[in-house]
Write a protein that holds these residues in place. Structure first.
Motif, short mmCIF file in Angstrom:
data_model
loop_
_atom_site.label_atom_id
_atom_site.label_comp_id
_atom_site.label_asym_id
_atom_site.label_seq_id
_atom_site.Cartn_x
_atom_site.Cartn_y
_atom_site.Cartn_z
N ARG A 111 49.14 35.41 63.60
CA ARG A 111 49.84 35.60 62.34
C ARG A 111 48.99 35.20 61.13
NH1 ARG A 111 55.93 33.26 63.71
NH2 ARG A 111 56.39 34.71 65.43
N GLY A 112 47.73 34.92 61.37
CA GLY A 112 46.85 34.53 60.27
C GLY A 112 46.69 35.64 59.25
N LYS A 113 46.44 35.25 58.01
CA LYS A 113 46.32 36.22 56.91
C LYS A 113 45.20 37.22 57.15
CE LYS A 113 44.96 34.78 52.81
NZ LYS A 113 44.96 34.11 51.49
N ALA A 114 44.14 36.78 57.82
CA ALA A 114 42.99 37.66 58.00
C ALA A 114 43.33 38.89 58.83
CB ALA A 114 41.85 36.88 58.67
N HIS A 115 44.31 38.80 59.71
CA HIS A 115 44.66 39.91 60.59
C HIS A 115 45.65 40.88 59.96
CE1 HIS A 115 42.56 38.31 64.10
NE2 HIS A 115 43.05 37.12 63.79
N LYS A 116 46.18 40.56 58.80
CA LYS A 116 47.16 41.44 58.17
C LYS A 116 46.46 42.64 57.52
CE LYS A 116 50.50 37.75 57.34
NZ LYS A 116 51.29 37.00 56.34
N PRO A 117 47.06 43.82 57.62
CA PRO A 117 46.41 45.02 57.07
C PRO A 117 46.09 44.93 55.58
CG PRO A 117 48.22 45.64 58.53
CD PRO A 117 48.30 44.15 58.36
N ASP A 118 46.86 44.14 54.83
CA ASP A 118 46.61 44.03 53.40
C ASP A 118 45.38 43.20 53.07
OD1 ASP A 118 48.71 45.60 52.74
OD2 ASP A 118 50.08 43.96 52.25
N HIS A 119 44.86 42.45 54.04
CA HIS A 119 43.73 41.56 53.77
C HIS A 119 42.44 42.01 54.46
CE1 HIS A 119 46.15 38.45 51.75
NE2 HIS A 119 47.09 38.82 52.58
N LEU A 120 42.54 42.81 55.51
CA LEU A 120 41.37 43.40 56.16
C LEU A 120 40.29 42.37 56.50
CD1 LEU A 120 41.01 46.72 54.15
CD2 LEU A 120 42.07 46.37 56.38
N GLY A 121 40.71 41.23 57.05
CA GLY A 121 39.76 40.25 57.56
C GLY A 121 39.45 39.12 56.61
N TYR A 122 39.64 39.31 55.31
CA TYR A 122 39.31 38.26 54.35
C TYR A 122 40.54 37.40 54.11
CZ TYR A 122 37.80 35.81 50.18
OH TYR A 122 37.48 34.81 49.28
#
Length: 536
Positions: A434-445
């Motif tokens: 559920r980390g932010k980096a894995h969300k499509p809106d953040h694309l790893g960053y």
């Protein structure tokens, strides 16, 4: 409420008519009113009166709330402008601790003593640890930085020897200043130039219009890892920059998306360095990720580790306990031939511009620096690219590459490679982080979009916001009286509370208030103009 006259209209005509609520939202946007206000209940401790107050959502993205996003961007522009060409040393004297802050630290000391006593008696300290963790969070929320005990765990030390494939960097003696060099012209005028720098990541394959020409050969795995660790690379760049410059370099930077969906950095730097040195710093900057290897996938699909209380995750076939995060790092430390999991560097493309205060170029780069702050990293920079199937497929491939990459020591994806994540708990599944980096809106960053050094503008963002409030009140002819921070108590309003008016009603109330403000401001401006107008 439905207008009864609408029923007499043909269905096609009625469907073409805009909804009144949507019109209310558009009007609210026009007047700069938050379109997602958060209702809170406020108690005035002096009068004992409760009232419902709409608080702006504070979103930084246009997709969520354009008025709040615009307001936050304007604050960032003001923050960047005030600190970029500062010509005096900022004061950094910390505030005196408040009574509440002192009490929290005293309470933290009492909890620590009780925990140590329980540990000496052989008692379970789980509850004490949870209480201490909660107080530590309150200490940070109360306006204190860092851990009250400082570093509590030993830091793993790696070799500081530079890689053979990275050039060496010069090192100057540090001077106690945050200001750059000045240059005096022949006419005696003093110039204090600063820098605007853009840094990108390397190429992962040929792209056209932001889309890989050949998606099969595009290095999505490397692109994903570079995005995950980009924030660490930026930190290392700042360290190298200060080492070479010889003074406490201050910066305002933003992380924004490229068309190819890779993050890149725009940085305003106070002071200047020779371009050759700056290029040398960029080439010499790298970050090594010393994490356990991930070349062997041990568990996937239906064959996944199982959780056992008081033990951790086990191999479902052999019953073997998987190594913990600390044990995996110990094995890595013991291997003299170990290589870092990943090494991230900047790419060959970069932009370096000299900027003077008060010039048109300064305003241009200031706008460019904050241009895309209201967009997420996944938003297309060109609005026409939103419906591009090739771009959507490119984003989906990058998200899929990120799905199995560990984003942090606590990421559940470590189970895929036979390692228990740091702080492992039941219910973890590889590919479900559920980390932010894995969300499509953040694309790893997963880092911050705006990076500001502590001595940049000599103000916090809250102080810049207060400056804006003071200006508005002065323009309206209202006194800016400080509010007692202990006067009001705030409580969230439960969902579905009957006392909360519908959203459209609350938006229209805010719009009416803005209309009154604007009318008052226009009246004051007219009076000011008539006062200075020369008599006929």
């Amino acid at each position: 409420m439905t207008n009864p006259n609408d029923r007499a209209l043909p269905r096609a005509v009625r469907l073409a008519m805009p909804l009144a609520r949507e019109v209310a939202v558009e009007v609210a946007k026009q007047y700069g009113v938050c379109v997602r206000p958060v209702p809170l209940r406020r108690l005035d401790t002096q009068t004992g009166r409760w009232e419902l107050v709409d608080v702006p959502c504070g979103s930084t993205l246009d997709a969520a709330c354009p008025p709040c996003a615009k307001r936050n961007r304007q604050l960032r522009i003001a923050q960047c402008r005030e600190g970029w060409h500062l010509d005096h040393e900022p004061t950094t004297t910390p505030d005196e601790p408040t009574d509440d802050q002192r009490w929290l630290v005293e309470f933290r000391a009492d909890l620590q003593a009780r925990r140590e006593k329980a540990e000496q008696l052989g008692e379970d300290t789980t509850d004490w640890d949870a209480a201490i963790e909660g107080v530590d969070a309150e200490i940070n929320e109360a306006g204190m930085r860092g851990n009250v005990l400082g570093r509590t765990a030993a830091k793993r030390v790696r070799s500081t020897r530079r890689r053979q494939d990275a050039p060496d960097l010069p090192k100057r003696k540090m001077t106690n200043t945050t200001l750059g060099r000045t240059f005096t012209a022949q006419d005696g005028k003093v110039y204090r130039p600063s820098l605007f720098v853009t840094l990108t990541l390397p190429s992962y394959g040929k792209v056209r219009d932001g889309v890989p020409v050949d998606p099969q050969t595009y290095d999505y795995a490397r692109a994903a890892r570079d995005a995950l660790h980009f924030s660490k690379l930026v930190d290392r760049f700042v360290q190298n920059l200060r080492r070479v410059a010889g003074y406490d370099v201050q910066y305002f930077a933003t992380v924004e998306p490229q068309q190819r969906l890779a993050p890149h950095l725009h940085m305003a730097i106070r002071g200047t360095l020779p371009r050759a040195e700056l290029k040398q710093i960029i080439a010499a900057t790298y970050h090594q990720v010393w994490w356990p290897p991930t070349h062997e996938v041990r568990f996937e699909g239906d064959h996944l580790p199982v959780w056992q209380d008081e033990t951790g995750y086990l191999d479902p076939g052999t019953g073997e306990v998987l190594p913990t995060w600390e044990q995996a790092l110990d094995q890595l430390d013991a291997d003299q031939d170990a290589e870092p999991l990943h090494v991230v560097r900047f790419g060959q493309q970069h932009n370096i511009q000299s900027v003077l205060a008060g010039t048109p170029a300064a305003g241009k780069w200031l706008g460019y620096l904050t241009k895309y702050l209201t967009k997420s990293l996944a938003d297309p920079l060109d609005t026409g690219a939103a419906d591009n199937p090739a771009r959507r497929e490119h984003a989906a491939r990058l998200v899929e590459a990120l799905r199995s990459e560990p984003c942090s020591p606590t990421c559940p994806n470590w189970l895929r490679y036979g390692i228990q994540p740091k702080g492992a708990k039941p219910g973890m599944l590889p590919g479900r982080c559920r980390g932010k980096a894995h969300k499509p809106d953040h694309l790893g960053y997963a880092g911050r979009r705006v990076l500001v050094s502590r001595k940049w503008s000599n103000k916090t963002l809250a102080e810049h916001k207060q400056d804006r409030r003071t200006w508005v009140l002065e323009a309206l002819g209202q006194p800016d009286q400080p509010t007692d921070p202990h006067r009001y108590m705030w409580k969230p309003v439960p969902a579905g509370d009957a006392n909360v008016a519908p959203l459209a009603v609350r938006l229209l109330r805010s719009v009416a208030e803005r209309q009154r403000w604007r009318a008052h401001l226009q009246q004051l401006e007219a009076q000011s103009l008539s006062a200075i107008r020369p008599a006929a």
